[in-house]
Structure formats: structure tokens, C-alpha cells
Design a protein around this motif. Structure first.
Motif, mmCIF file in Angstrom:
data_model
loop_
_atom_site.group_PDB
_atom_site.id
_atom_site.type_symbol
_atom_site.label_atom_id
_atom_site.label_comp_id
_atom_site.label_asym_id
_atom_site.label_seq_id
_atom_site.Cartn_x
_atom_site.Cartn_y
_atom_site.Cartn_z
ATOM 1 N N LYS A 263 26.666 23.038 -46.758
ATOM 2 C CA LYS A 263 25.290 23.038 -46.234
ATOM 3 C C LYS A 263 24.442 21.793 -46.536
ATOM 4 O O LYS A 263 24.634 21.209 -47.723
ATOM 5 N N SER A 264 23.445 21.527 -45.865
ATOM 6 C CA SER A 264 22.766 20.336 -46.551
ATOM 7 C C SER A 264 22.057 20.611 -47.904
ATOM 8 O O SER A 264 22.123 19.611 -48.805
ATOM 9 N N ALA A 265 21.610 21.863 -48.261
ATOM 10 C CA ALA A 265 21.187 22.079 -49.703
ATOM 11 C C ALA A 265 22.120 21.831 -50.729
ATOM 12 O O ALA A 265 21.836 21.543 -51.761
ATOM 13 N N ASP A 266 23.440 22.073 -50.379
ATOM 14 C CA ASP A 266 24.618 21.781 -51.303
ATOM 15 C C ASP A 266 24.587 20.314 -51.711
ATOM 16 O O ASP A 266 25.082 19.789 -52.784
ATOM 17 N N LEU A 267 24.026 19.497 -50.716
ATOM 18 C CA LEU A 267 24.067 17.929 -50.907
ATOM 19 C C LEU A 267 23.006 17.390 -51.909
ATOM 20 O O LEU A 267 22.882 16.316 -52.051
ATOM 21 N N HIS A 268 22.098 18.218 -52.275
ATOM 22 C CA HIS A 268 20.961 17.727 -52.859
ATOM 23 C C HIS A 268 21.423 17.593 -54.435
ATOM 24 O O HIS A 268 21.274 18.280 -55.273
ATOM 25 N N LEU A 269 22.249 16.564 -54.640
ATOM 26 C CA LEU A 269 22.960 16.543 -56.017
ATOM 27 C C LEU A 269 22.364 15.338 -57.134
ATOM 28 O O LEU A 269 22.045 14.178 -56.507
ATOM 29 N N GLU B 138 27.958 3.655 -51.068
ATOM 30 C CA GLU B 138 27.738 3.961 -52.658
ATOM 31 C C GLU B 138 26.423 3.971 -52.873
ATOM 32 O O GLU B 138 25.605 3.554 -53.840
ATOM 33 N N PHE B 139 25.516 4.861 -52.173
ATOM 34 C CA PHE B 139 24.073 4.882 -52.158
ATOM 35 C C PHE B 139 23.513 5.484 -53.532
ATOM 36 O O PHE B 139 22.445 5.420 -53.677
ATOM 37 N N TYR B 140 24.596 6.205 -54.221
ATOM 38 C CA TYR B 140 24.158 6.892 -55.291
ATOM 39 C C TYR B 140 24.300 6.113 -56.500
ATOM 40 O O TYR B 140 23.988 6.416 -57.617
ATOM 41 N N LYS B 141 24.500 4.939 -56.114
ATOM 42 C CA LYS B 141 24.715 3.779 -57.461
ATOM 43 C C LYS B 141 23.536 2.895 -57.397
ATOM 44 O O LYS B 141 23.727 1.961 -56.651
ATOM 45 N N PRO B 142 22.473 3.032 -58.051
ATOM 46 C CA PRO B 142 21.284 2.041 -57.769
ATOM 47 C C PRO B 142 21.514 0.438 -58.057
ATOM 48 O O PRO B 142 21.183 -0.296 -57.397
ATOM 49 N N GLU B 143 22.795 0.368 -58.903
ATOM 50 C CA GLU B 143 23.352 -1.154 -59.143
ATOM 51 C C GLU B 143 23.788 -1.685 -57.854
ATOM 52 O O GLU B 143 24.114 -3.061 -57.867
ATOM 53 N N TYR C 189 18.135 1.721 -53.734
ATOM 54 C CA TYR C 189 18.703 3.055 -53.673
ATOM 55 C C TYR C 189 17.903 4.159 -54.529
ATOM 56 O O TYR C 189 18.208 5.367 -54.771
ATOM 57 N N LEU C 190 16.784 3.731 -55.186
ATOM 58 C CA LEU C 190 16.092 4.421 -56.160
ATOM 59 C C LEU C 190 15.059 5.180 -54.961
ATOM 60 O O LEU C 190 14.487 4.499 -54.275
ATOM 61 N N HIS C 191 14.918 6.326 -55.536
ATOM 62 C CA HIS C 191 13.559 7.137 -54.692
ATOM 63 C C HIS C 191 12.506 6.374 -54.701
ATOM 64 O O HIS C 191 12.099 5.791 -55.871
ATOM 65 N N PRO C 192 11.562 6.396 -53.754
ATOM 66 C CA PRO C 192 10.260 5.810 -53.721
ATOM 67 C C PRO C 192 9.322 6.167 -54.870
ATOM 68 O O PRO C 192 8.652 5.458 -55.273
ATOM 69 N N GLU C 193 9.547 7.454 -55.427
ATOM 70 C CA GLU C 193 8.642 7.780 -56.353
ATOM 71 C C GLU C 193 9.494 8.055 -57.782
ATOM 72 O O GLU C 193 9.017 7.784 -58.918
ATOM 73 N N TRP C 194 10.428 9.027 -57.684
ATOM 74 C CA TRP C 194 10.953 9.406 -58.732
ATOM 75 C C TRP C 194 11.965 8.675 -59.371
ATOM 76 O O TRP C 194 12.753 7.785 -58.608
ATOM 77 N N HIS C 195 12.391 8.872 -60.610
ATOM 78 C CA HIS C 195 13.132 8.069 -61.560
ATOM 79 C C HIS C 195 14.598 8.344 -61.383
ATOM 80 O O HIS C 195 15.219 8.794 -62.356
ATOM 81 N N ARG C 196 15.065 8.298 -60.062
ATOM 82 C CA ARG C 196 16.425 8.676 -59.893
ATOM 83 C C ARG C 196 16.899 8.128 -58.532
ATOM 84 O O ARG C 196 15.999 7.745 -57.757
ATOM 85 N N PRO C 197 18.293 7.892 -58.240
ATOM 86 C CA PRO C 197 18.646 7.300 -57.164
ATOM 87 C C PRO C 197 18.415 8.575 -56.138
ATOM 88 O O PRO C 197 18.580 9.705 -56.301
ATOM 89 N N ILE C 198 18.684 8.040 -54.770
ATOM 90 C CA ILE C 198 18.722 9.208 -53.804
ATOM 91 C C ILE C 198 19.831 10.116 -53.893
ATOM 92 O O ILE C 198 20.868 9.681 -54.331
ATOM 93 N N THR C 199 19.733 11.345 -53.227
ATOM 94 C CA THR C 199 20.906 12.102 -53.464
ATOM 95 C C THR C 199 21.659 12.215 -52.128
ATOM 96 O O THR C 199 21.138 11.363 -51.009
#
Length: 339
Positions: free
Chosen positions: A208-214, A273-278, A282-292
């Protein structure tokens, strides 16, 4: 409608939302085909090499994007790449199904390729598509309600008179429209341990969608780099002591690498490969992580009701390779009156 090179079904999702009924889908990647089947039914899906599929029903429309790695700016642009020849299989289906219209999606370089020139030549008298008129052009997903500056080539072929490409539909949405309200810190870093059977094969899913918020487990150095990037910024905002040697020695190049999105602007293109900021912005607009994975799927406008099959990497490929459903809906709605 028939969907060729269907992937996980982004284009089908948009056409179904506009009232079309899929009668055949062809996809050679097992996990993508399983995702398609999980959402649209297994009975009309062929998990196969397209060259081996011979049972072709009649249809009003054929849609699909032959693999584009040979045309892409990111690829080797090898004209002899066998993947570039798969558009000929697409034409075989058009000849057999006799759709009133077909839609080909590809990277924008496709319109400058030798393959596209050959496609155009087939519409001349005596050609395989002699009774079809082609309308090529480039569409920007943000013009059709997708919070993403994704630019792709589309070719509409029609035997019911020329069909223009749809006109831009409104203001560009920002990423806030789909990213707001999700937890800052994802609860897990792995997919649940579950599997499902499609085409006689066991595959990971249905998720499900919730499972993909990794989430991921970045190093302290990576976190320091993330914190140094402002909204809309990228690797050129990093101080020297945080630069890897390859970036320190190369002062020019891609500006979106290690980039951070802006809340009120569309994202750049969501790739596989959106999960790799390099690899991009792909960094979240506010939080210090790549998008899930969930955030990437939402930026592609997949509904939260969509279900997914495959590993984390396979699902990321499915998301990045898909036609955004909202863009596909705009195309389908535009086509319908002409049919």
C-alpha cells in the motif's frame, strides 16, 4: 485501449480515469507487470517480450512508450541500441489493432532521432502508416496539474483527421500540493515482508502507499551536507570542507545534483534513483532527507490507492519510468472527442 511497454501502468491509470477500458497490456519486466496486474487485473496483461505477442485485439487507441535509453541525454544515444528498434513492434500492433489513434511517449530527444524520421516516413503513401497523420510535440507535465517539470515528447497518430496535442491547462502546482501532511521521519527503512503471485511467479507485494514511506540511514557526513543545502539550492551551495573530491575538482556541471526542492514550485524530473540526493534535486523541500518512494509516487500523481509489487529498487524504477497519471488523463480527455 492497448498499453504497450506498459510499465507499472501510469499511462493506463490516466486513461482509465478518463473512461477508457484496457483490453491488452504488454510488459516484459515481471515486477512492473505484477504492479500493473495488481491495479488493473491480470487477465489482459502479457508478461512477455513484445515480439512474442501475437494475439492482438482491436482497440480504439494504442498507447505506450518504447524504451528510450538510446535517445536519452542520460544514455549513450546509440542509434544501433536494440531497444530503439522496439518502436517497430509498436507499429506491428498498430497495423493489427487498427486503432483510430495511437500515442507514443518518449524523451524529448526522440523527435530529433533517426527512428522518429523513419516513423514519419512510414506515413507517406505506401508506408505502414499511410492512412495516419502524425502530430509530434513536447509536453511539460507541470502544465497539466503534475507538480513536476517533466518534459517528454508525445506523438499522436490519427486516422480520423489530425489531432493536435492538448494545450496547457493551468498554473504550475508546487510540491506542497502532494507532499504536505506526511510524517517527517518515516517509520521504516524496508518494505513489509510479504509476497503475492502473478503470472505463476511469487513477487514482493502487494504494498500500500503507506508501506512506501521509506527512510534511509544516511551517514553523519551526508546529514551535514543535507543541512547545508537551501531550498532550490544544490551542490554549489556546499562549503569546500563538505565537498567530495570529485566535486571539489570539477567546478562546473549539473546544478541539480544534491538539490533541494522548493515547497511552492514543481520538482524537477523524478527519475528512477530519486532516493539518492547525489543523482538530482531529490532532497525534501524542508526536512534533511531525500524524498521517499511514497513522495516520489505522489509527485508523479499516482493515487494513494495504487498498489505496488517488487523490491525497493524495482518500485523506484517503476515510479521514475512512468507517465504521470494526471498527464495521461489530460491526454485521454483530449483524445476522446476526436474518437
Amino acid at each position: 485501449m492497448i498499453d504497450l511497454f506498459a510499465g507499472c501502468g501510469g499511462m493506463t491509470s490516466g486513461f482509465v480515469a478518463a473512461g477508457f477500458t484496457p483490453v491488452l497490456a504488454v510488459e516484459h519486466n515481471l515486477h512492473a507487470a505484477a504492479t500493473y496486474a495488481a491495479n488493473f487485473g491480470e487477465d489482459h496483461v502479457r508478461w512477455a517480450d513484445i515480439a512474442t505477442v501475437t494475439d492482438i485485439p482491436r482497440a480504439d487507441v494504442i498507447i505506450g512508450g518504447p524504451p528510450c535509453q538510446g535517445f536519452s541525454n542520460l544514455g549513450a544515444r546509440d542509434v544501433e541500441d536494440p531497444r530503439n528498434k522496439l518502436w517497430k513492434e509498436y507499429l506491428r500492433f498498430v497495423r493489427a489493432a487498427r486503432p483510430r489513434a495511437f500515442v507514443i511517449e518518449n524523451v524529448d530527444r526522440f523527435l530529433a532521432s533517426a527512428e522518429f524520421a523513419l516513423l514519419q516516413a512510414e506515413t507517406a503513401p505506401g508506408g505502414l502508416l499511410a492512412d495516419y497523420t502524425l502530430t509530434p510535440g513536447v509536453l511539460l507535465a507541470a502544465d497539466f496539474g503534475v507538480p513536476q517539470r517533466r518534459k517528454r515528447a508525445f506523438v499522436i497518430g490519427s486516422r480520423v483527421g489530425p489531432i493536435p496535442l492538448p494545450a496547457a491547462a493551468g498554473e504550475w502546482p508546487g510540491v506542497r500540493t502532494v507532499l504536505s501532511g506526511l510524517p517527517e521521519t518515516p517509520a521504516r527503512t524496508t518494505l513489509p515482508s510479504s509476497s503475492v503471485e502473478f503470472f505463476g511467479q511469487r513477487v514482493p507485494g502487494r504494498f500500500k502507499s503507506a508501506d512506501l514511506h521509506l527512510g534511509r540511514n544516511p551517514t553523519a557526513l551526508s546529514l551535514e551536507r543535507y543541512r547545508a543545502i537551501p531550498p532550490g539550492g544544490g551542490r554549489f551551495d556546499l562549503p569546500d570542507h563538505l565537498l567530495p573530491r570529485c566535486w571539489r575538482e570539477k567546478k562546473t556541471g549539473t546544478t541539480d545534483v544534491m538539490g533541494r526542492m522548493r515547497w511552492d514550485a514543481p520538482s524537477l524530473t523524478i527519475r528512477t534513483e530519486f532516493y539518492k540526493p547525489e543523482k538530482g534535486q531529490y532532497l525534501h523541500p524542508e526536512w534533511h532527507r531525500p524524498i521517499t518512494h511514497l513522495e516520489a509516487a505522489r509527485l508523479q500523481t499516482f493515487p494513494d490507492t495504487f498498489e505496488w509489487c517488487g523490491s525497493k529498487i524495482e518500485i523506484a524504477r517503476q515510479i521514475g519510468n512512468a507517465v504521470p497519471p494526471h498527464l495521461a488523463t489530460a491526454l485521454a480527455t483530449h483524445l476522446s472527442p476526436h474518437l
